[in-house]
Motif scaffolding. Sequence first.
Motif, short mmCIF file in Angstrom:
data_model
loop_
_atom_site.label_atom_id
_atom_site.label_comp_id
_atom_site.label_asym_id
_atom_site.label_seq_id
_atom_site.Cartn_x
_atom_site.Cartn_y
_atom_site.Cartn_z
N LEU A 145 -10.72 -4.68 6.81
CA LEU A 145 -9.47 -4.03 6.43
C LEU A 145 -9.52 -3.55 4.99
O LEU A 145 -9.10 -2.42 4.68
CB LEU A 145 -8.30 -5.00 6.62
CG LEU A 145 -6.93 -4.50 6.18
CD1 LEU A 145 -6.53 -3.24 6.94
CD2 LEU A 145 -5.88 -5.60 6.36
N GLU A 149 -9.11 0.28 3.85
CA GLU A 149 -8.05 0.68 2.92
C GLU A 149 -8.62 1.50 1.76
O GLU A 149 -8.04 2.52 1.36
CB GLU A 149 -7.32 -0.55 2.40
CG GLU A 149 -6.42 -1.23 3.43
CD GLU A 149 -5.85 -2.54 2.94
OE1 GLU A 149 -4.84 -2.99 3.51
OE2 GLU A 149 -6.42 -3.14 2.00
N TYR A 207 -7.91 2.08 12.15
CA TYR A 207 -7.09 1.78 10.97
C TYR A 207 -6.20 2.96 10.61
O TYR A 207 -5.00 2.80 10.35
CB TYR A 207 -7.98 1.43 9.78
CG TYR A 207 -7.20 1.38 8.49
CD1 TYR A 207 -6.38 0.29 8.19
CD2 TYR A 207 -7.24 2.45 7.59
CE1 TYR A 207 -5.64 0.26 7.03
CE2 TYR A 207 -6.51 2.41 6.42
CZ TYR A 207 -5.70 1.33 6.16
OH TYR A 207 -4.95 1.30 5.01
N ALA A 210 -3.31 3.20 12.93
CA ALA A 210 -2.32 2.15 12.67
C ALA A 210 -1.45 2.50 11.48
O ALA A 210 -0.26 2.15 11.43
CB ALA A 210 -3.02 0.82 12.45
N ARG A 211 -2.02 3.20 10.51
CA ARG A 211 -1.28 3.57 9.29
C ARG A 211 -0.66 4.96 9.38
O ARG A 211 0.01 5.39 8.44
CB ARG A 211 -2.22 3.51 8.08
CG ARG A 211 -2.63 2.11 7.66
CD ARG A 211 -1.44 1.27 7.29
NE ARG A 211 -1.81 -0.01 6.71
CZ ARG A 211 -0.96 -0.99 6.46
NH1 ARG A 211 0.32 -0.82 6.76
NH2 ARG A 211 -1.36 -2.12 5.93
N LEU A 252 -5.09 -5.84 13.35
CA LEU A 252 -4.38 -4.72 12.73
C LEU A 252 -2.92 -4.67 13.16
O LEU A 252 -2.03 -4.37 12.36
CB LEU A 252 -5.06 -3.40 13.10
CG LEU A 252 -6.20 -2.91 12.23
CD1 LEU A 252 -6.70 -1.57 12.74
CD2 LEU A 252 -5.81 -2.82 10.77
N ARG A 255 -1.00 -7.06 11.12
CA ARG A 255 -0.88 -6.65 9.72
C ARG A 255 0.01 -5.42 9.54
O ARG A 255 0.69 -5.30 8.52
CB ARG A 255 -2.26 -6.35 9.13
CG ARG A 255 -3.12 -7.58 8.89
CD ARG A 255 -2.51 -8.49 7.83
NE ARG A 255 -3.34 -9.63 7.55
CZ ARG A 255 -4.24 -9.67 6.58
NH1 ARG A 255 -4.41 -8.61 5.79
NH2 ARG A 255 -4.97 -10.74 6.38
N THR A 256 0.00 -4.52 10.51
CA THR A 256 0.70 -3.25 10.33
C THR A 256 1.97 -3.13 11.18
O THR A 256 2.77 -2.23 10.94
CB THR A 256 -0.22 -2.07 10.68
OG1 THR A 256 -0.53 -2.11 12.09
CG2 THR A 256 -1.50 -2.12 9.86
N THR A 258 1.92 -2.24 14.23
CA THR A 258 1.68 -1.13 15.14
C THR A 258 0.91 -1.62 16.34
O THR A 258 -0.15 -2.22 16.21
CB THR A 258 0.87 -0.02 14.45
OG1 THR A 258 1.57 0.41 13.28
CG2 THR A 258 0.65 1.16 15.37
#
Length: 263
Positions: A145, A149, A207, A210-211, A252, A255-256, A258
Amino acid sequence: MNTTNAPVLVTGGTGTLGRHVVPLLREAGREVRVLSRHARELPAQGVEHVACDLRTGEGLDAAVAGTRTVLHLAGGPKGDDEATRSLVRAAREAGVRHLVYISVIGADRVPLAWLRSKLEAERAVSGSGIAWTTLRAAQFHDLALLMAEKMAKLPVIPVPGGMRLQPVDAREVAARLVELTLGGPAGLVPDLTGPAVYDLADLLRTYLTARGKHRPMLPVRMPGKAGRAYRSGANLTLEGADKGTRTWEEFLAERTGTLLGTA
């Protein structure tokens, strides 16, 4: 001294892995002594912090005194071999009976300086004269992660071609380490990987999804011996490994917030 009454010394007990390991040891009824560069009080009962610098050895004899089991989690981008040799010397003099070490898959196969340092640390443990256990684990989800990022901040993401990862959940690594610490010395045990292998590009795409981000990716070739090692899968254990169950997508999602499909 009754080994079960002696505190377990945990180096790196405040790090990503240590934050999971220490509570599990406490749940198992063990007193825990956490080695850190600066002593500080913790509200948790049965957890003691002691000041020590593994690089210089300052405070190390006092930290190891009275312990019979040492779980060595502390690590960094360089100097792990010297720090481990320092710990081994103190542990041997203190009469430690079981030394447990966490290493990295590929330490013996990928020609990078930090992995060579890990391999030398493994050798310091196995040659210590103390009964030992070493577990090699894949990269944690947390590290994957962090990498994602940082790379996602670039306008175009360079992706080394052929690079694959088997990210594993730190909590599952912690649970396995506690099991090994509370058991008898076992030498080099089977590697621990995540449940799936990902191309780095796929991991990054997940990732970004998800963002809610979009970034173009540029395939690049990693040069030299390290590049060849990664392309050949030298950082993976495809057969004979123990596998965790928690996927990158599940990590993920937590953490997100999503919901993601699985690979």
